[in-house]
Design a protein around this motif. Structure first.
Motif, short mmCIF file in Angstrom:
data_model
loop_
_atom_site.label_atom_id
_atom_site.label_comp_id
_atom_site.label_asym_id
_atom_site.label_seq_id
_atom_site.Cartn_x
_atom_site.Cartn_y
_atom_site.Cartn_z
N GLN A 28 -9.74 -4.34 -5.81
CA GLN A 28 -9.66 -3.64 -4.77
C GLN A 28 -8.34 -3.39 -4.25
O GLN A 28 -7.62 -3.96 -4.58
CB GLN A 28 -10.48 -4.18 -3.41
CG GLN A 28 -10.06 -5.24 -3.02
CD GLN A 28 -11.06 -5.94 -2.00
OE1 GLN A 28 -12.18 -5.96 -2.03
NE2 GLN A 28 -10.22 -5.98 -0.71
N MET A 29 -8.03 -2.01 -3.47
CA MET A 29 -6.87 -2.00 -2.95
C MET A 29 -6.51 -2.65 -1.94
O MET A 29 -7.19 -3.19 -1.11
CB MET A 29 -6.58 -0.44 -2.72
CG MET A 29 -6.75 0.61 -3.76
SD MET A 29 -6.67 2.23 -3.63
CE MET A 29 -4.96 2.32 -3.07
N GLU A 30 -5.11 -2.83 -1.57
CA GLU A 30 -4.65 -3.90 -0.39
C GLU A 30 -4.00 -2.80 0.59
O GLU A 30 -3.00 -1.87 0.04
CB GLU A 30 -3.85 -4.91 -1.06
CG GLU A 30 -4.63 -5.86 -1.95
CD GLU A 30 -3.73 -6.66 -2.53
OE1 GLU A 30 -3.83 -7.90 -1.95
OE2 GLU A 30 -3.05 -6.54 -3.67
N ILE A 31 -3.93 -3.13 1.81
CA ILE A 31 -3.20 -2.63 2.81
C ILE A 31 -1.79 -2.78 2.79
O ILE A 31 -1.57 -3.97 2.68
CB ILE A 31 -3.93 -2.95 4.28
CG1 ILE A 31 -3.10 -2.20 5.38
CG2 ILE A 31 -3.71 -4.48 4.63
CD1 ILE A 31 -3.59 -2.16 6.75
N ARG A 42 -3.24 4.16 8.27
CA ARG A 42 -3.19 3.21 7.37
C ARG A 42 -2.81 3.60 5.87
O ARG A 42 -3.49 4.68 5.42
CB ARG A 42 -4.55 2.22 7.01
CG ARG A 42 -4.54 1.40 8.54
CD ARG A 42 -5.87 0.54 8.46
NE ARG A 42 -6.11 -0.34 9.27
CZ ARG A 42 -6.91 -1.33 9.40
NH1 ARG A 42 -7.93 -1.63 8.58
NH2 ARG A 42 -7.05 -2.06 10.46
N ALA A 43 -2.15 2.73 5.27
CA ALA A 43 -1.61 3.28 3.78
C ALA A 43 -2.25 2.02 2.87
O ALA A 43 -1.76 0.77 3.34
CB ALA A 43 -0.37 3.47 3.68
N TYR A 44 -2.82 1.98 2.08
CA TYR A 44 -3.28 1.00 1.08
C TYR A 44 -2.83 1.46 -0.28
O TYR A 44 -2.53 2.61 -0.69
CB TYR A 44 -5.07 1.13 0.65
CG TYR A 44 -5.51 0.50 2.02
CD1 TYR A 44 -6.36 -0.58 2.00
CD2 TYR A 44 -5.93 1.45 3.29
CE1 TYR A 44 -6.81 -1.24 3.17
CE2 TYR A 44 -6.51 0.87 4.20
CZ TYR A 44 -7.18 -0.21 4.17
OH TYR A 44 -7.65 -0.61 5.17
N ILE A 45 -2.50 0.27 -1.23
CA ILE A 45 -1.94 0.79 -2.44
C ILE A 45 -2.65 -0.32 -3.55
O ILE A 45 -3.22 -1.28 -3.28
CB ILE A 45 -0.25 0.22 -2.55
CG1 ILE A 45 -0.06 -1.16 -2.10
CG2 ILE A 45 0.30 1.23 -1.55
CD1 ILE A 45 1.34 -1.62 -2.61
#
Length: 423
Positions: free
Chosen positions: A284-287, A374-377
């Motif tokens: 999963q992507m993380e913040i 918010r930005a997730y990568i």
């Protein structure tokens, strides 16, 4: 009688006085992921936005929605216009700090919020990346970094003078993008520099980065024959700027209202973002960054100055009302009119002065409306060939949205997949 009439009339009349705008159609389009429709709506609403909140807010709003809708050239034009407007507003002040603390009046040109100024360049960098112009992306990242250094100097000075903690020093999102772009361009010294800056944000700005640093934010060794595909997802919408009014009955019997603005974060519906590659779960992507936290934190720097200015402004209006009140009733007391008309006239003059003072007291609620919150990568290392990547946005009650990307991976190419779920 005055005590009941004044607040009642003020409440009825205040609804039409604020500089807020009706943007619910654009917000609805963004919420449902219909970015082309959202762009049509914000373009329709742009006349009203500019009339009520000025050309900088209009350019910011249109430019960010253009980015969501895939109009990267148009987005750069709009965001460049907004950036030029902000710079022009600053040049009218002695320094950036003067603009930050002094300009907060609806009658003056809106200079933009600090977070808007730095994210303009980050989104211009993303626009250039989507257009395949990575060198131009780096120009924008450096420009954003320069602005952040100015903010760091300003905040450090303010913290020393006022013994307050303003945490923001630099954006991990901007530094991460700088690391990726530098890596693609082969500038290893810059890669190491931006990697250290990302780590520094998580190490030294715990109030803004209370979560663990994402694995994708670190430099990693690639498996031989694999190409990295970077994933960037934006969720939620930036905080709302809203008016807060504090009304007080004074000993004179007149009404004083202090109106200030505050930023209020919006709750995100997205709880996690799952990644699937070629039908196989890939974590999963993380913040990486809460743009909302940074917006609120940088706004705190101005808060005490805004409140002090509002109190001074409201006090001046109260004094003017008290003068009208005393003068009118002194005149009524010396009048030979036995019908009470002079006293009634004095009461209405006081009422009018109260209403004029309170209705004219407005907080500055001008601000952009559509930056993400918010930005997730994430990243996946893929072999040469065609691959399907699925991002699944999960809420408390299940799937909110799924988005598919098809990547035809070739060695040496730069891959950055960008996705949105603005809920």
């Amino acid at each position: 009688m005055r005590r009941g009439v004044i607040p009642l009339l003020a409440t009825c009349l205040l609804a039409g006085c604020a500089s807020t705008v009706d943007i619910h159609k654009t917000e609805l389009g963004l919420y449902h992921g219909d970015y082309v429709h959202a762009l049509e709506q914000v373009q329709e609403e742009s006349v009203s936005i500019e009339k009520r909140q000025g050309p900088i807010v209009r350019a910011l709003d249109v430019g960010i929605v253009q980015h969501y809708a895939g109009d990267y050239q148009g987005s750069n034009v709009s965001l460049t216009e907004a950036e030029a407007g902000i710079e022009k507003a600053f040049t009218k002040s002695v320094s950036r700090s003067a603009a930050s603390f002094v300009v907060n009046d609806n009658t003056k040109e809106y200079p933009g919020e600090d977070f808007e100024d730095i994210y303009i360049n980050i989104f211009k960098a993303l626009n250039y990346a989507r257009l395949g112009e990575i060198a131009d992306s780096m120009v924008e990242i450096r420009r954003s970094s320069e602005k952040q250094q100015v903010l760091l100097d300003l905040y450090s000075s303010y913290n020393q003078e006022h013994d307050e903690k303003i945490a923001f020093t630099h954006s991990a999102l901007g530094e991460w993008l700088g690391m990726l772009f530098s890596q693609h361009l082969g500038n290893q010294n810059d890669v190491q520099y931006y990697a250290r800056r990302v780590a520094d944000a998580f190490d030294n700005e715990k109030d803004l980065y209370p979560f663990a640093m994402p694995q994708a934010a670190t430099l990693q060794s690639l498996e031989e024959g694999k190409t990295p595909v970077y994933l960037l997802a934006f969720t939620n919408i930036e905080p709302r700027k809203q008016e807060v009014r504090e009304s007080i009955w004074m000993p004179s019997g007149n009404w004083m209202t202090v109106a200030v603005s505050e930023l209020v974060a919006r709750k995100s519906e997205v709880k996690q973002i799952l990644v699937t590659v070629d039908g196989i779960p890939a974590g999963q992507m993380e913040i990486l960054e809460s743009l909302s936290r940074i917006a609120i934190n940088t706004y705190l720097l101005k808060k005490s100055g805004i409140y002090a200015k509002a109190v001074l402004r409201a006090t001046g209006k109260l004094v003017a009302t008290d003068v009208v009140d005393v003068a009118g009733h002194v005149a009524a007391a010396s009048s030979s009119d036995d019908t009470g008309g002079a006293w009634l006239l004095a009461d209405f003059a006081t009422l009018a002065a109260n209403l004029a003072g309170n209705l004219s007291e407005r907080a500055d609620v001008r601000m952009s409306h559509f930056f993400p919150g918010r930005a997730y990568i994430g990243s996946v290392d893929l072999s040469e060939g065609s691959h399907e990547i699925i991002l699944t946005y999960m809420g408390e009650n299940g799937v909110l949205k799924q988005e598919r990307f098809f990547a035809n991976v070739e060695p040496g190419r730069f891959y950055l997949m960008e996705s949105f779920c603005l809920r």
